[in-house]
Enzyme design. Sequence first.
Site, PDB file in Angstrom:
ATOM      1  N   TYR A   1      16.352   5.214   5.014  1.00  0.00           N
ATOM      2  CA  TYR A   1      15.486   4.165   4.461  1.00  0.00           C
ATOM      3  C   TYR A   1      16.190   2.816   4.698  1.00  0.00           C
ATOM      4  O   TYR A   1      16.960   2.328   3.880  1.00  0.00           O
ATOM      5  CB  TYR A   1      15.212   4.382   2.965  1.00  0.00           C
ATOM      6  CG  TYR A   1      14.524   5.710   2.666  1.00  0.00           C
ATOM      7  CD1 TYR A   1      13.845   6.408   3.661  1.00  0.00           C
ATOM      8  CD2 TYR A   1      14.540   6.260   1.387  1.00  0.00           C
ATOM      9  CE1 TYR A   1      13.232   7.624   3.402  1.00  0.00           C
ATOM     10  CE2 TYR A   1      13.916   7.468   1.121  1.00  0.00           C
ATOM     11  CZ  TYR A   1      13.270   8.143   2.145  1.00  0.00           C
ATOM     12  OH  TYR A   1      12.651   9.342   1.879  1.00  0.00           O
TER      13      TYR A   1
ATOM     14  N   ASP B   1      15.348   8.642  -5.870  1.00  0.00           N
ATOM     15  CA  ASP B   1      15.461   9.318  -4.575  1.00  0.00           C
ATOM     16  C   ASP B   1      15.550   8.287  -3.450  1.00  0.00           C
ATOM     17  O   ASP B   1      14.634   7.492  -3.245  1.00  0.00           O
ATOM     18  CB  ASP B   1      14.227  10.203  -4.343  1.00  0.00           C
ATOM     19  CG  ASP B   1      14.275  10.865  -2.970  1.00  0.00           C
ATOM     20  OD1 ASP B   1      15.102  11.779  -2.787  1.00  0.00           O
ATOM     21  OD2 ASP B   1      13.496  10.458  -2.077  1.00  0.00           O
TER      22      ASP B   1
ATOM     23  N   GLY C   1       6.725   6.122  -5.331  1.00  0.00           N
ATOM     24  CA  GLY C   1       7.275   4.868  -4.831  1.00  0.00           C
ATOM     25  C   GLY C   1       6.659   3.698  -5.576  1.00  0.00           C
ATOM     26  O   GLY C   1       5.502   3.746  -5.993  1.00  0.00           O
ATOM     27  N   ALA C   2       7.448   2.640  -5.770  1.00  0.00           N
ATOM     28  CA  ALA C   2       6.918   1.413  -6.380  1.00  0.00           C
ATOM     29  C   ALA C   2       7.699   0.253  -5.803  1.00  0.00           C
ATOM     30  O   ALA C   2       8.880   0.383  -5.480  1.00  0.00           O
ATOM     31  CB  ALA C   2       7.066   1.461  -7.892  1.00  0.00           C
TER      32      ALA C   2
HETATM   33  N1  LIG Z   1      11.900  13.496   2.243  1.00  0.00           N
HETATM   34  C1  LIG Z   1      11.058  12.824   2.988  1.00  0.00           C
HETATM   35  O1  LIG Z   1      10.926  13.059   4.197  1.00  0.00           O
HETATM   36  C2  LIG Z   1      10.212  11.776   2.348  1.00  0.00           C
HETATM   37  C3  LIG Z   1       9.118  11.208   3.037  1.00  0.00           C
HETATM   38  C4  LIG Z   1       8.348  10.258   2.384  1.00  0.00           C
HETATM   39  C5  LIG Z   1       8.676   9.863   1.079  1.00  0.00           C
HETATM   40  N2  LIG Z   1       9.765  10.393   0.458  1.00  0.00           N
HETATM   41  C6  LIG Z   1      10.170   9.975  -0.911  1.00  0.00           C
HETATM   42  O2  LIG Z   1       9.041   9.933  -1.755  1.00  0.00           O
HETATM   43  C7  LIG Z   1       8.912   8.617  -2.311  1.00  0.00           C
HETATM   44  C8  LIG Z   1       7.456   8.295  -2.601  1.00  0.00           C
HETATM   45  O3  LIG Z   1       6.653   8.367  -1.436  1.00  0.00           O
HETATM   46  P1  LIG Z   1       6.090   7.063  -0.693  1.00  0.00           P
HETATM   47  O4  LIG Z   1       6.904   5.891  -1.108  1.00  0.00           O
HETATM   48  O5  LIG Z   1       5.963   7.443   0.734  1.00  0.00           O
HETATM   49  O6  LIG Z   1       4.606   6.930  -1.195  1.00  0.00           O
HETATM   50  P2  LIG Z   1       3.813   6.873  -2.593  1.00  0.00           P
HETATM   51  O7  LIG Z   1       4.709   7.117  -3.729  1.00  0.00           O
HETATM   52  O8  LIG Z   1       2.650   7.758  -2.412  1.00  0.00           O
HETATM   53  O9  LIG Z   1       3.283   5.362  -2.580  1.00  0.00           O
HETATM   54  C9  LIG Z   1       4.142   4.339  -2.930  1.00  0.00           C
HETATM   55  C10 LIG Z   1       3.563   2.968  -2.582  1.00  0.00           C
HETATM   56  O10 LIG Z   1       2.258   2.772  -3.137  1.00  0.00           O
HETATM   57  C11 LIG Z   1       2.133   1.434  -3.643  1.00  0.00           C
HETATM   58  N3  LIG Z   1       1.933   1.563  -5.102  1.00  0.00           N
HETATM   59  C12 LIG Z   1       2.671   2.310  -5.971  1.00  0.00           C
HETATM   60  N4  LIG Z   1       2.182   2.217  -7.216  1.00  0.00           N
HETATM   61  C13 LIG Z   1       1.111   1.415  -7.156  1.00  0.00           C
HETATM   62  C14 LIG Z   1       0.170   0.959  -8.111  1.00  0.00           C
HETATM   63  N5  LIG Z   1       0.255   1.326  -9.378  1.00  0.00           N
HETATM   64  N6  LIG Z   1      -0.818   0.127  -7.701  1.00  0.00           N
HETATM   65  C15 LIG Z   1      -0.915  -0.237  -6.398  1.00  0.00           C
HETATM   66  N7  LIG Z   1      -0.058   0.158  -5.447  1.00  0.00           N
HETATM   67  C16 LIG Z   1       0.946   0.989  -5.806  1.00  0.00           C
HETATM   68  C17 LIG Z   1       3.432   0.714  -3.307  1.00  0.00           C
HETATM   69  O11 LIG Z   1       3.347   0.079  -2.023  1.00  0.00           O
HETATM   70  P3  LIG Z   1       2.687  -1.369  -1.797  1.00  0.00           P
HETATM   71  O12 LIG Z   1       2.869  -2.178  -3.009  1.00  0.00           O
HETATM   72  O13 LIG Z   1       3.389  -1.903  -0.596  1.00  0.00           O
HETATM   73  O14 LIG Z   1       1.234  -1.083  -1.499  1.00  0.00           O
HETATM   74  C18 LIG Z   1       4.412   1.861  -3.188  1.00  0.00           C
HETATM   75  O15 LIG Z   1       5.524   1.576  -2.379  1.00  0.00           O
HETATM   76  C19 LIG Z   1       9.576   7.724  -1.245  1.00  0.00           C
HETATM   77  O16 LIG Z   1       9.878   6.435  -1.738  1.00  0.00           O
HETATM   78  C20 LIG Z   1      10.788   8.571  -0.910  1.00  0.00           C
HETATM   79  O17 LIG Z   1      11.752   8.476  -1.930  1.00  0.00           O
HETATM   80  C21 LIG Z   1      10.512  11.347   1.070  1.00  0.00           C
END
Ligand SMILES: NC(=O)c1ccc[n+]([C@@H]2O[C@H](COP(=O)([O-])OP(=O)(O)OC[C@H]3O[C@@H](n4cnc5c(N)ncnc54)[C@H](OP(=O)(O)O)[C@@H]3O)[C@@H](O)[C@H]2O)c1
Length: 330
Positions: free
Chosen positions: A58, A53, A279-280
């Site tokens: 972004y 996604d 996210g990762a």
């Molecule tokens: N449609 C929309 O409006 C909308 C809005 C927000 C998100 N999204 C989508 O949803 C996806 C996921 O949400 P998100 O990226 O906001 O947040 P998330 O998935 O809740 O958190 C991801 C972040 O957490 C950290 N992380 C991930 N796995 C980890 C682990 N095992 N151990 C330690 N840290 C870890 C990483 O950042 P660090 O390493 O920098 O800490 C990673 O970038 C986005 O990438 C996007 O594709 C969509």
Amino acid sequence: MEYAELMGTDIRISRIGMGCWGIAGGRTWGERDDRRSIDTLRAAYDRGISFFDTAYSYGNGYSEELVGKALGSLGDRVVIATKVGTGLSSPSEVERHCEESLRRLRRDWIDLYQLHWLLPGMPPLPEIIEAMWRLVKSGKVRAIGVCNLGKGQLALLPPEIPVVTNQLPYSLLWRAIEYEVMPASLERGMGILAYSPLMQGLLTGKFSSPEEVPEGRARSRLFSSSRPQAIHGEEGAEDLTFETIHRLSALARDLDIPLAHLAIAWVLQREGVASVLVGARTPDQVDANVGALAVRLSEEVLAELDTITAPLKERLGPNPDMWQTSGRIW
Ligand SMILES: NC(=O)c1ccc[n+]([C@@H]2O[C@H](COP(=O)([O-])OP(=O)(O)OC[C@H]3O[C@@H](n4cnc5c(N)ncnc54)[C@H](OP(=O)(O)O)[C@@H]3O)[C@@H](O)[C@H]2O)c1
């Protein structure tokens, strides 16, 4: 990996999808490293993640370019979802936005094309959806989805056009969609794509107090409006958020699983969630997160999770918007 079909389509997605926002860096995520990001995307594919996604916004196309570089040659072995820009001023721009995304993604089609936000000043929702549907008819897009649409906005969707998903924020720390938006989406037969399931890292246990959370992530409504990047004007719930995280961490320890697995497994088990977008930013994080698929939470644990997270859910109320007080999702 587990896979599921997107309702009403022949598109098969992995139940853990790769969220590609963080790899764009920027105000929310800080520094970026292209080599590491490409390795992360390839690691996700190697671990069975077939659903990615991304969005124009972004990094103004940067994330799409990285996805194109890492996965563009994989054709129908991957399912790519992207989003039409939030700065849309006329439905006639949708086609150009799509062409530009295709070029960056190095593909001939987009599997799931989503409306990112419906904001004031944008064309009426039916006109945007009709423009997106023309792209389905021309073969450039396989299916249409939306993000961040509330119950009232969903009611404005043209009934004759299939809109198969609503992408919404959903985690143990962010349950607002349960009040209204999730039931309304499911009633329309849409699949939920759950975003920010780790609450941007808070549910990995990497931060032990509110002070440790970087500015870009402390702009959510969990945090005080005095945070530098906050735009919501609310007092937040920092103490309650961290009390909840500490209780969740204790439960994860009792179950002998990482907190991130507890968080992802909970979303995976919620009814109507088609895929959890995690996210990762490193291959190690991908490795760690796919382990959540092996976790099956019992009814007893689910009830305990409900008890632990209910006070925060009540405090934040039914507004699903992670960043703004009102007006964007209704
Ligand atoms: N449609 C929309 O409006 C909308 C809005 C927000 C998100 N999204 C989508 O949803 C996806 C996921 O949400 P998100 O990226 O906001 O947040 P998330 O998935 O809740 O958190 C991801 C972040 O957490 C950290 N992380 C991930 N796995 C980890 C682990 N095992 N151990 C330690 N840290 C870890 C990483 O950042 P660090 O390493 O920098 O800490 C990673 O970038 C986005 O990438 C996007 O594709 C969509």
